[in-house]
Design an enzyme around this catalytic site. Structure first.
Site, mmCIF file in Angstrom:
data_model
loop_
_atom_site.group_PDB
_atom_site.id
_atom_site.type_symbol
_atom_site.label_atom_id
_atom_site.label_comp_id
_atom_site.label_asym_id
_atom_site.label_seq_id
_atom_site.Cartn_x
_atom_site.Cartn_y
_atom_site.Cartn_z
ATOM 1 C CE LYS A 100 90.499 55.875 52.369
ATOM 2 N NZ LYS A 100 89.282 55.961 53.210
ATOM 3 C CB SER A 114 89.115 59.959 53.793
ATOM 4 O OG SER A 114 88.736 58.601 54.014
ATOM 5 C CB SER A 173 85.752 57.649 53.874
ATOM 6 O OG SER A 173 85.993 58.780 54.656
#
Ligand code: GLN
Length: 505
Positions: free
Chosen positions: A81, A156, A180
């Site tokens: 990420k 997210s 997330s």
């Protein structure tokens, strides 16, 4: 046609590498080809590091041939990420304010991934600074759900989840401040784990809310998550909140769970996390999963956590407060974007204002305003102080619940993936996606989401398991047991039920 290597689990890839029936270069190239074929539609990646990944793969292949003792996951590719810093590889946290920034160092978890020899395929898309539940707040455009390209992949960390669901990567790292990792897992049919707070180093994570953030695995199976968790987790002296103890044996727990015996396990259904507000299909799959767990010998009881009702409200005061302070460092002087005022004198303060005005998106600005307000002298006690008291009450609910049961369970998210744009103009509707995941972050306890079927709309849903702090092994035992029981009833993994993506030549 030759076998599609991207469909294997990470554990199977690792076994074939050890057996010498596949090379890391072949595996890495297969994933780079898959990314080239589908990521134009999915947009899981912000940056693909093909050369870097292939160099690692070649190195690992050579070392394996030379007979070196390698990490069990050596040679298996991974995606990271974009909120995790990577030396020499762009890192934006999904924000314009960091466009073009190349970090001078690696996060501890990245150091561990590199030391173990996993080729890093690239950096995955995310809501700006990890604020959101749909990846639509990325400054670089949304990621799309591989099950239906008109729908959100969660957030997210929608990029990491979509990359794994679309077979662009077998393993990914996410971060979870309020859900997330788990909520994207639920809506894409993948497994996601938020470890115990302090279980995985936060050194080198671009902080959203430091008392809530945790990095963790995103994979297609529970065993793969355990393998990755053991690799990235464990004590790090560079993170002052890192737990100075060994992790419990996670891979062993996953293997034990997969044997299908849950006798002696007490499972608590959280009364407050089921019922109105949860989509009918989500509730139906949840009830069926509870039956399966009973069938494996677990005792299932209902447990009330009365303060969970206030967790979302407390979170949306604590998170913006911490975020407003953490994001103060983006001042146009030190990293990334620097904008000058359109007219008038070029003072430090005006450069800061212009940079932040242009560099941050609306959701980030909204939370900075909320946070600075909640922390301001006249309102501190009423807002931030009250939220901290609620946080303590949520922690006490967990303590009391874990006196009665070994794990708590709930649906991971109230609904399946919604359509892109559906909640973009309604922040409160967006925030409600995390109603079931947020309590774990407030209390620092670990949580796992495992796919437990598809709803009436044909989209995947997730089952959440929560355990006491430092008992992450219980997540893997229950998660793997449920996964095995479900796969038996479906005749295979859930992602086999997803429609095929169109492959671009
Ligand atoms: N969706 C939640 C939020 O917007 C969770 C974010 C996260 O876990 N990073 O804050």
């Amino acid at each position: 046609m030759s076998e599609d290597l991207t469909r294997l689990t990470a554990a199977d890839m690792a076994a074939r590498l050890v057996a010498g029936t596949v090379t890391s270069v072949e595996l890495t190239q297969a994933h780079l080809d898959r990314i080239a074929a589908v990521d134009g539609d999915v947009h899981a990646f912000l940056h693909v590091s093909a050369d870097d990944a292939l160099a690692t793969a070649r190195d690992i292949d050579a070392r394996r041939v030379a007979g070196e003792d390698l990490h069990p996951l050596a040679g298996v590719p991974i995606a990271i990420k974009d909120v995790v810093v990577t030396r020499g590889m762009p890192t934006t946290a999904g924000s314009k304010i960091l466009e073009g920034w190349v970090p001078p160092y690696d996060a501890t978890l990245v150091e561990r991934v590199r030391a173990a020899g996993l080729p890093i395929l690239g950096k995955t898309n995310m809501d700006e600074f990890a604020m959101g539940s749909s990846t639509e707040h990325s400054a670089y455009g949304p990621t799309r759900n591989p099950w239906d390209l008109d729908r959100i992949p969660g957030g997210s960390g929608g990029g990491s989840a979509a990359a794994v669901a679309a077979f662009e990567a077998p393993l990914a790292v996410g971060t979870d401040t309020g859900g997330s990792i788990r909520q994207p897992g639920a809506v894409t049919g993948t497994v996601g784990v938020k470890p115990t707070y302090g279980g995985v180093s936060r050194y080198g994570l671009i902080a959203l809310a430091s008392s809530l953030d945790q990095a963790g695995p995103v994979t297609r199976t529970v065993l793969d998550s355990a393998l990755l968790h053991e690799l990235i987790g464990g004590h790090d002296p560079r993170d002052s909140t890192s737990i100075a103890e060994d992790l419990p044996p996670l891979v062993d727990a996953a293997r034990r769970g997969a044997s299908g015996d849950l006798r002696g396990m007490r499972i608590g259904v959280v009364t407050e996390l089921d019922g109105d507000g949860y989509q009918e299909g989500v509730r139906a799959r949840f009830a069926e999963s509870l039956d399966l767990l009973r069938g494996l010998g677990a005792e299932v009881v209902e447990v009330s956590c009365p303060h969970f009702e206030y967790a979302l409200g407390a979170y949306y005061l604590i998170l913006p407060s911490e975020a407003s302070s953490n994001l103060a460092k983006f001042d146009g002087m030190r990293f990334g974007l620097r904008a000058e005022p359109a007219e008038g004198p070029v003072t430090a303060e005006r450069v800061m204002a212009a940079t932040r005005g242009q560099g941050f998106g609306d959701e980030v600005k909204r939370r900075i305003i909320l946070g600075t307000y909640a922390l301001s002298a006249g309102y501190y006690d009423a807002y931030y102080g009250s939220a901290q008291k609620v946080r303590t009450l949520v922690q006490r609910d967990f303590d009391a619940a874990f006196e009665q049961v070994d794990v708590l369970v709930s649906p991971t998210a109230p609904t399946t993936a919604f359509e892109l744009g559906a909640k973009l103009d309604d922040p409160l509707a967006m925030y409600l996606n995390d109603v079931a995941t947020i309590p774990a972050n407030l209390a620092g306890v670990p949580g796992l989401s495992v796919p437990n079927g598809v709803s009436d709309d044909g989209l995947p849903v997730g089952f959440q398991v929560l355990a006491p702090a430092k008992a992450d092994d219980r997540l893997y035992r229950v998660g793997a047991a449920l996964e095995r029981a479900l796969e038996t009833s479906w005749g295979g993994p859930i992602l086999a039920q997803a429609p095929e993506l169109e492959v671009k030549p």
